[in-house]
Motif scaffolding. Structure first.
Motif, PDB file in Angstrom:
ATOM      1  N   MET A  51     104.338  24.090 -24.916  1.00 44.83           N
ATOM      2  CA  MET A  51     104.349  24.987 -26.262  1.00 44.83           C
ATOM      3  C   MET A  51     105.825  25.389 -25.294  1.00 44.83           C
ATOM      4  O   MET A  51     106.888  25.930 -26.021  1.00 44.83           O
ATOM      5  CB  MET A  51     104.324  26.385 -24.969  1.00 44.83           C
ATOM      6  N   ASN A  63     102.553  30.952 -31.222  1.00 47.87           N
ATOM      7  CA  ASN A  63     101.477  32.756 -30.904  1.00 47.87           C
ATOM      8  C   ASN A  63     101.533  33.153 -31.903  1.00 47.87           C
ATOM      9  O   ASN A  63     100.379  33.674 -31.516  1.00 47.87           O
ATOM     10  CB  ASN A  63     102.600  33.078 -29.453  1.00 47.87           C
ATOM     11  N   GLU A  70      92.554  34.217 -33.849  1.00 50.75           N
ATOM     12  CA  GLU A  70      91.561  34.636 -32.908  1.00 50.75           C
ATOM     13  C   GLU A  70      91.068  36.339 -33.577  1.00 50.75           C
ATOM     14  O   GLU A  70      89.937  37.102 -33.121  1.00 50.75           O
ATOM     15  CB  GLU A  70      92.384  35.034 -31.368  1.00 50.75           C
ATOM     16  N   VAL A  82      86.186  35.573 -26.892  1.00 50.01           N
ATOM     17  CA  VAL A  82      87.138  34.499 -27.237  1.00 50.01           C
ATOM     18  C   VAL A  82      87.819  33.781 -26.175  1.00 50.01           C
ATOM     19  O   VAL A  82      88.529  34.897 -25.250  1.00 50.01           O
ATOM     20  CB  VAL A  82      88.450  34.712 -28.331  1.00 50.01           C
ATOM     21  N   ASN A  83      87.638  32.345 -26.178  1.00 58.88           N
ATOM     22  CA  ASN A  83      88.536  31.540 -26.045  1.00 58.88           C
ATOM     23  C   ASN A  83      89.676  30.998 -26.465  1.00 58.88           C
ATOM     24  O   ASN A  83      89.803  30.672 -27.211  1.00 58.88           O
ATOM     25  CB  ASN A  83      87.440  30.880 -25.003  1.00 58.88           C
ATOM     26  N   VAL A  84      91.035  31.448 -25.675  1.00 56.08           N
ATOM     27  CA  VAL A  84      92.051  30.357 -26.239  1.00 56.08           C
ATOM     28  C   VAL A  84      92.060  30.027 -25.097  1.00 56.08           C
ATOM     29  O   VAL A  84      92.715  29.538 -23.936  1.00 56.08           O
ATOM     30  CB  VAL A  84      93.409  31.607 -26.930  1.00 56.08           C
ATOM     31  N   ALA A  85      93.175  28.356 -25.700  1.00 54.64           N
ATOM     32  CA  ALA A  85      92.982  27.799 -24.813  1.00 54.64           C
ATOM     33  C   ALA A  85      94.191  26.020 -25.518  1.00 54.64           C
ATOM     34  O   ALA A  85      93.703  25.640 -26.579  1.00 54.64           O
ATOM     35  CB  ALA A  85      92.001  27.034 -23.780  1.00 54.64           C
ATOM     36  N   SER A  86      95.363  25.356 -24.330  1.00 58.00           N
ATOM     37  CA  SER A  86      96.048  24.969 -24.808  1.00 58.00           C
ATOM     38  C   SER A  86      96.246  24.055 -23.890  1.00 58.00           C
ATOM     39  O   SER A  86      96.374  24.401 -22.325  1.00 58.00           O
ATOM     40  CB  SER A  86      97.586  25.170 -25.405  1.00 58.00           C
ATOM     41  N   LEU A  87      95.585  22.182 -24.103  1.00 65.01           N
ATOM     42  CA  LEU A  87      95.054  21.505 -22.564  1.00 65.01           C
ATOM     43  C   LEU A  87      96.171  20.525 -23.353  1.00 65.01           C
ATOM     44  O   LEU A  87      97.326  20.348 -22.696  1.00 65.01           O
ATOM     45  CB  LEU A  87      93.887  21.582 -23.086  1.00 65.01           C
ATOM     46  N   GLY A  88      95.751  19.418 -23.991  1.00 66.07           N
ATOM     47  CA  GLY A  88      96.406  18.345 -24.347  1.00 66.07           C
ATOM     48  C   GLY A  88      96.316  17.719 -23.507  1.00 66.07           C
ATOM     49  O   GLY A  88      97.503  16.524 -23.583  1.00 66.07           O
ATOM     50  N   ASN A  89      95.338  17.479 -22.554  1.00 61.81           N
ATOM     51  CA  ASN A  89      96.150  16.147 -20.913  1.00 61.81           C
ATOM     52  C   ASN A  89      94.850  14.782 -22.443  1.00 61.81           C
ATOM     53  O   ASN A  89      96.116  13.730 -21.810  1.00 61.81           O
ATOM     54  CB  ASN A  89      94.628  15.826 -20.065  1.00 61.81           C
ATOM     55  N   TRP A  96      96.119  23.916 -30.199  1.00 57.06           N
ATOM     56  CA  TRP A  96      95.545  25.139 -29.935  1.00 57.06           C
ATOM     57  C   TRP A  96      94.092  25.748 -29.628  1.00 57.06           C
ATOM     58  O   TRP A  96      93.594  25.585 -31.314  1.00 57.06           O
ATOM     59  CB  TRP A  96      96.451  26.545 -29.946  1.00 57.06           C
ATOM     60  N   PRO A 111      83.197  27.371 -18.838  1.00 56.02           N
ATOM     61  CA  PRO A 111      83.803  27.107 -20.446  1.00 56.02           C
ATOM     62  C   PRO A 111      83.468  25.844 -21.066  1.00 56.02           C
ATOM     63  O   PRO A 111      82.250  25.683 -20.167  1.00 56.02           O
ATOM     64  CB  PRO A 111      84.682  26.857 -19.157  1.00 56.02           C
ATOM     65  N   TRP A 113      84.276  23.085 -21.833  1.00 58.15           N
ATOM     66  CA  TRP A 113      84.487  22.016 -20.528  1.00 58.15           C
ATOM     67  C   TRP A 113      83.237  21.499 -19.799  1.00 58.15           C
ATOM     68  O   TRP A 113      83.400  20.792 -19.234  1.00 58.15           O
ATOM     69  CB  TRP A 113      85.790  21.772 -20.757  1.00 58.15           C
TER      70      TRP A 113
ATOM     71  N   GLU B  50      91.315  41.365 -25.286  1.00 55.65           N
ATOM     72  CA  GLU B  50      91.284  40.690 -25.828  1.00 55.65           C
ATOM     73  C   GLU B  50      92.543  39.935 -25.889  1.00 55.65           C
ATOM     74  O   GLU B  50      93.229  41.576 -25.584  1.00 55.65           O
ATOM     75  CB  GLU B  50      90.235  40.396 -26.988  1.00 55.65           C
ATOM     76  N   GLU B  70     104.685  28.696 -17.177  1.00 60.84           N
ATOM     77  CA  GLU B  70     104.899  27.811 -17.508  1.00 60.84           C
ATOM     78  C   GLU B  70     106.617  27.102 -17.609  1.00 60.84           C
ATOM     79  O   GLU B  70     106.419  26.144 -16.753  1.00 60.84           O
ATOM     80  CB  GLU B  70     104.534  27.649 -19.205  1.00 60.84           C
ATOM     81  N   ASN B  83      98.099  22.969 -18.161  1.00 59.21           N
ATOM     82  CA  ASN B  83      97.506  23.366 -19.413  1.00 59.21           C
ATOM     83  C   ASN B  83      96.638  25.375 -19.178  1.00 59.21           C
ATOM     84  O   ASN B  83      97.709  25.949 -18.431  1.00 59.21           O
ATOM     85  CB  ASN B  83      96.096  23.291 -19.004  1.00 59.21           C
ATOM     86  N   VAL B  84      97.079  25.863 -20.255  1.00 62.98           N
ATOM     87  CA  VAL B  84      96.655  26.868 -20.292  1.00 62.98           C
ATOM     88  C   VAL B  84      95.826  28.073 -21.188  1.00 62.98           C
ATOM     89  O   VAL B  84      95.782  26.949 -22.349  1.00 62.98           O
ATOM     90  CB  VAL B  84      98.354  27.537 -21.336  1.00 62.98           C
ATOM     91  N   SER B  86      93.151  31.378 -21.721  1.00 59.55           N
ATOM     92  CA  SER B  86      93.075  32.492 -21.842  1.00 59.55           C
ATOM     93  C   SER B  86      91.456  32.776 -21.708  1.00 59.55           C
ATOM     94  O   SER B  86      90.854  32.809 -23.100  1.00 59.55           O
ATOM     95  CB  SER B  86      93.603  33.780 -22.461  1.00 59.55           C
TER      96      SER B  86
END
Lengths: 146, 146
Positions: A51, A63, A70, A82-89, A96, A111, A113, B50, B70, B83-84, B86
């Protein structure tokens, strides 16, 4: 801009995915996940890693898009959370996850995962899947107006 | 505003946590996680569930705060990926996780909520822990200026 070695850039998904919303910067898909109807993904078209690599204007746009998705998820899927995540490993190309969670879903309250702890009743999943056209419509409407 | 039954509201952490930054809306902590030095959390003071329950001004403020954390994590911890997320299924009181990830960390490339696949060398973790005062300083500096 595509980047060699990026699974997402190489997949063709960036141009070919069936989307519920698309513009020149990003697109939104409803993920085909049997256990998680309503799981959405917002994907940035250009190969950007984090980001904080985006220009401010683009970061705010992304955003806002996640926010609208959402809201569309909440109004059509009525999740517990609601779960919101930016991981990208695995795929370090900015995207997102927006995931409607329910007390009876496969991992709740962990989670998605983590290790699954149950199987949701198929009839419940079917009822949630029946909402997907409304979810697609709500996302498109919100983002076309924004 | 506290809410009865919310673990975070009840914990006293909202007022008592040692923070690297705090204002009247939110605060930032560095999480004491032995496997993940530099794991940060941004916690909204009021009991809000949320992101889409926040007023727009507050939502933008929280997004900006996560962005600054971040950046501070990137500049001091030099992670492979940030990783980000919520989530809040267990504690539905709005908070964001900002997690520096490395190829040698306990779960990489899986999310930190998956099953651990290795143990990071203690000397590597020690070197990362040595950066934490710089991380705290970078977060405070960025947020005091914003």
């Amino acid at each position: 801009m595509n980047e060699a070695g990026c699974e997402l850039c190489a997949s063709g998904e960036l141009n070919a995915a069936p989307t519920v919303y698309a513009d020149d910067k990003l697109f939104v898909i409803i993920v085909d996940d049997a256990s998680y109807p309503g799981f959405c993904r917002v994907i940035w078209r250009d190969h950007v890693r984090e980001m904080s690599d985006l220009a401010q204007e683009d970061r705010l746009l992304l955003n806002e898009t996640v926010f609208h998705v959402e809201q569309a998820v909440r109004e059509t899927m009525a999740p517990t959370k609601v779960n919101v995540a930016s991981l990208g490993n695995v795929v370090p190309h900015l995207h997102w996850h927006i995931i409607p969670r329910y007390a009876d879903d496969a991992h709740f309250p962990a989670p998605v995962w983590a290790t699954a702890v149950r199987k949701t009743d198929e009839s419940v999943l079917e009822a949630r899947r029946a909402q997907l056209p409304h979810l697609a419509e709500a996302i498109a409407r919100r983002l076309q107006q924004s």
